[in-house]
Design an enzyme around this catalytic site. Structure first.
Site, PDB file in Angstrom:
ATOM      1  N   ASP A  40      12.140 -26.596  17.604  1.00 39.68           N
ATOM      2  CA  ASP A  40      12.536 -25.445  16.793  1.00 39.68           C
ATOM      3  C   ASP A  40      11.764 -24.209  17.250  1.00 39.68           C
ATOM      4  O   ASP A  40      10.532 -24.172  17.174  1.00 39.68           O
ATOM      5  CB  ASP A  40      12.246 -25.734  15.321  1.00 39.68           C
ATOM      6  N   ASP A  41      12.484 -23.223  17.747  1.00 41.13           N
ATOM      7  CA  ASP A  41      11.893 -21.944  18.165  1.00 41.13           C
ATOM      8  C   ASP A  41      10.955 -22.069  19.363  1.00 41.13           C
ATOM      9  O   ASP A  41      10.036 -21.254  19.523  1.00 41.13           O
ATOM     10  CB  ASP A  41      11.140 -21.274  17.005  1.00 41.13           C
ATOM     11  N   CYS A  80      18.609 -20.519  13.786  1.00 42.20           N
ATOM     12  CA  CYS A  80      18.651 -21.972  13.867  1.00 42.20           C
ATOM     13  C   CYS A  80      19.869 -22.656  13.250  1.00 42.20           C
ATOM     14  O   CYS A  80      20.452 -23.540  13.880  1.00 42.20           O
ATOM     15  CB  CYS A  80      17.365 -22.563  13.309  1.00 42.20           C
ATOM     16  N   LYS A 144      14.094 -31.889  10.858  1.00 42.13           N
ATOM     17  CA  LYS A 144      14.705 -30.731  10.211  1.00 42.13           C
ATOM     18  C   LYS A 144      16.239 -30.812  10.239  1.00 42.13           C
ATOM     19  O   LYS A 144      16.832 -31.104  11.272  1.00 42.13           O
ATOM     20  CB  LYS A 144      14.232 -29.455  10.919  1.00 42.13           C
ATOM     21  N   HIS A 146      18.528 -28.373   7.759  1.00 39.22           N
ATOM     22  CA  HIS A 146      18.787 -26.952   7.561  1.00 39.22           C
ATOM     23  C   HIS A 146      20.263 -26.588   7.690  1.00 39.22           C
ATOM     24  O   HIS A 146      20.621 -25.526   8.167  1.00 39.22           O
ATOM     25  CB  HIS A 146      17.946 -26.121   8.553  1.00 39.22           C
ATOM     26  N   HIS A 226       8.168 -24.151  14.899  1.00 43.13           N
ATOM     27  CA  HIS A 226       8.495 -23.115  13.915  1.00 43.13           C
ATOM     28  C   HIS A 226       7.265 -22.788  13.076  1.00 43.13           C
ATOM     29  O   HIS A 226       6.382 -23.629  12.892  1.00 43.13           O
ATOM     30  CB  HIS A 226       9.626 -23.616  13.019  1.00 43.13           C
ATOM     31  N   ASP A 288      16.295 -25.011  19.912  1.00 39.50           N
ATOM     32  CA  ASP A 288      17.478 -24.472  19.263  1.00 39.50           C
ATOM     33  C   ASP A 288      17.800 -23.048  19.725  1.00 39.50           C
ATOM     34  O   ASP A 288      18.900 -22.776  20.179  1.00 39.50           O
ATOM     35  CB  ASP A 288      17.378 -24.553  17.735  1.00 39.50           C
ATOM     36  N   ASN A 289      16.866 -22.128  19.644  1.00 33.33           N
ATOM     37  CA  ASN A 289      17.250 -20.750  19.986  1.00 33.33           C
ATOM     38  C   ASN A 289      16.109 -19.932  20.579  1.00 33.33           C
ATOM     39  O   ASN A 289      16.174 -18.729  20.629  1.00 33.33           O
ATOM     40  CB  ASN A 289      17.788 -20.026  18.754  1.00 33.33           C
TER      41      ASN A 289
END
Length: 295
Positions: A40-41, A80, A144, A146, A226, A288-289
């Site tokens: 994540d991130d 995300c 996660k 979300h 994250h 993810d991004n």
């Protein structure tokens, strides 16, 4: 549609990730297992094999050496929830009407009108888990999620084709990486000081042990890296002691979080090897991004 997605998946699934994939030939007449690990991130230069000058990521570096690195692939969105919805369905965020992180935040003075959008992954969408399950796979989501309406479990992973949901809720991030986490779908809660990334790695290892005798799809979306920037104290101290003058990467807590993420990936691959499953398991790692670049 399910059959076409499933038949194409094993040719196309590695292309979902820019950070690395390990493809091992499946034994004849055996369905390959699939482990999809999502950070994540994580920024594109945050692994040593992608140019980090501070972070130590030996297990992911090994994955890249033994498999394939993809350097021209991009996530479906800059935040995300849309990225995750696209990853799980194969649809662009605009087609899903999931175009912001859930629940989102309206700008105080938007320059353009913000369109109405869906704050969950609709149940009528076909997910990877549903495709795998229809093909006889065990399915699990550990980490996660979300993709659910805030405060509701109606759209949790177990409603979207996953047999097992560990730690997945509507929340975008943990309140802390150090137990107790108070995540209702992660039970029992951790012992004081237990680290969340370590725990998710252990939950994944237990799942592999439990499911080793049948084909499985394991979706392992870590909360790391994250916010909040909470690294294990021993690893933060390690990076604080490393010379950092002139390095592009400087944050000791973030470096510690990245190393913990790497170690969790290493534990999963070690368990696959111990169980004799490495040669018929596809392992994909991606983010993810990407990370936030301060301005």
């Amino acid at each position: 549609m399910n059959r076409i997605l499933f038949s194409a998946l094993f040719r196309l699934l590695p292309l979902l990730g820019p950070l690395g994939a390990s493809l091992c030939a499946a034994a004849p007449a055996q369905k390959p297992n699939v482990v999809l690990i999502l950070a994540d991130d994580l920024g594109w230069t945050d692994l040593a094999c992608f140019g980090s000058d501070l972070h130590e990521t030996p297990h992911l570096d090994q994955l890249a050496r033994e498999g394939m690195k993809f350097t021209q692939n991009y996530s479906a969105c800059t935040v995300c929830s849309p990225t995750r919805a696209a990853l799980l369905t194969g649809k662009y965020p605009a087609r899903l009407h999931v175009t912001d992180w859930i629940p989102g935040a309206m700008p105080d003075n938007p320059r353009l009108l913000v369109p109405d959008w869906t704050k969950y992954l609709p149940l009528e969408e076909t997910t990877l888990a549903e495709v795998f399950k229809a093909a006889g796979y065990a399915t699990a989501s550990i980490g996660k999620w979300h993709l659910a309406t805030a405060g509701s479990d109606r759209y949790y992973p177990d409603k979207q084709g996953f047999d097992v949901n560990i730690a997945g809720t509507d929340k975008p991030q943990p309140s802390t990486y150090h137990a107790p986490w108070k995540i209702p779908t992660l039970q029992p809660d951790g012992q004081p000081g237990e680290y969340l990334t370590d725990r998710l790695g252990e939950e994944a290892v237990k799942y592999l042990e439990h499911t080793k005798d049948r084909p499985f799809f394991l979706y392992l979306p870590h909360f790391a890296v994250h916010l909040p920037l909470h690294g294990r104290a021993d690893l933060v101290a390690k990076y604080q002691q490393k010379p950092r003058a002139g390095l592009r990467h400087q944050n000791s807590a973030y470096a510690a979080m990245t190393e913990s993420l790497d170690a969790a990936v290493g534990r999963v691959r070690a368990k696959l090897a111990e169980l004799g499953l490495s040669e018929r398991t596809i392992v994909i790692f991606t983010s993810d991004n990407g990370g936030r670049v301060p301005t």
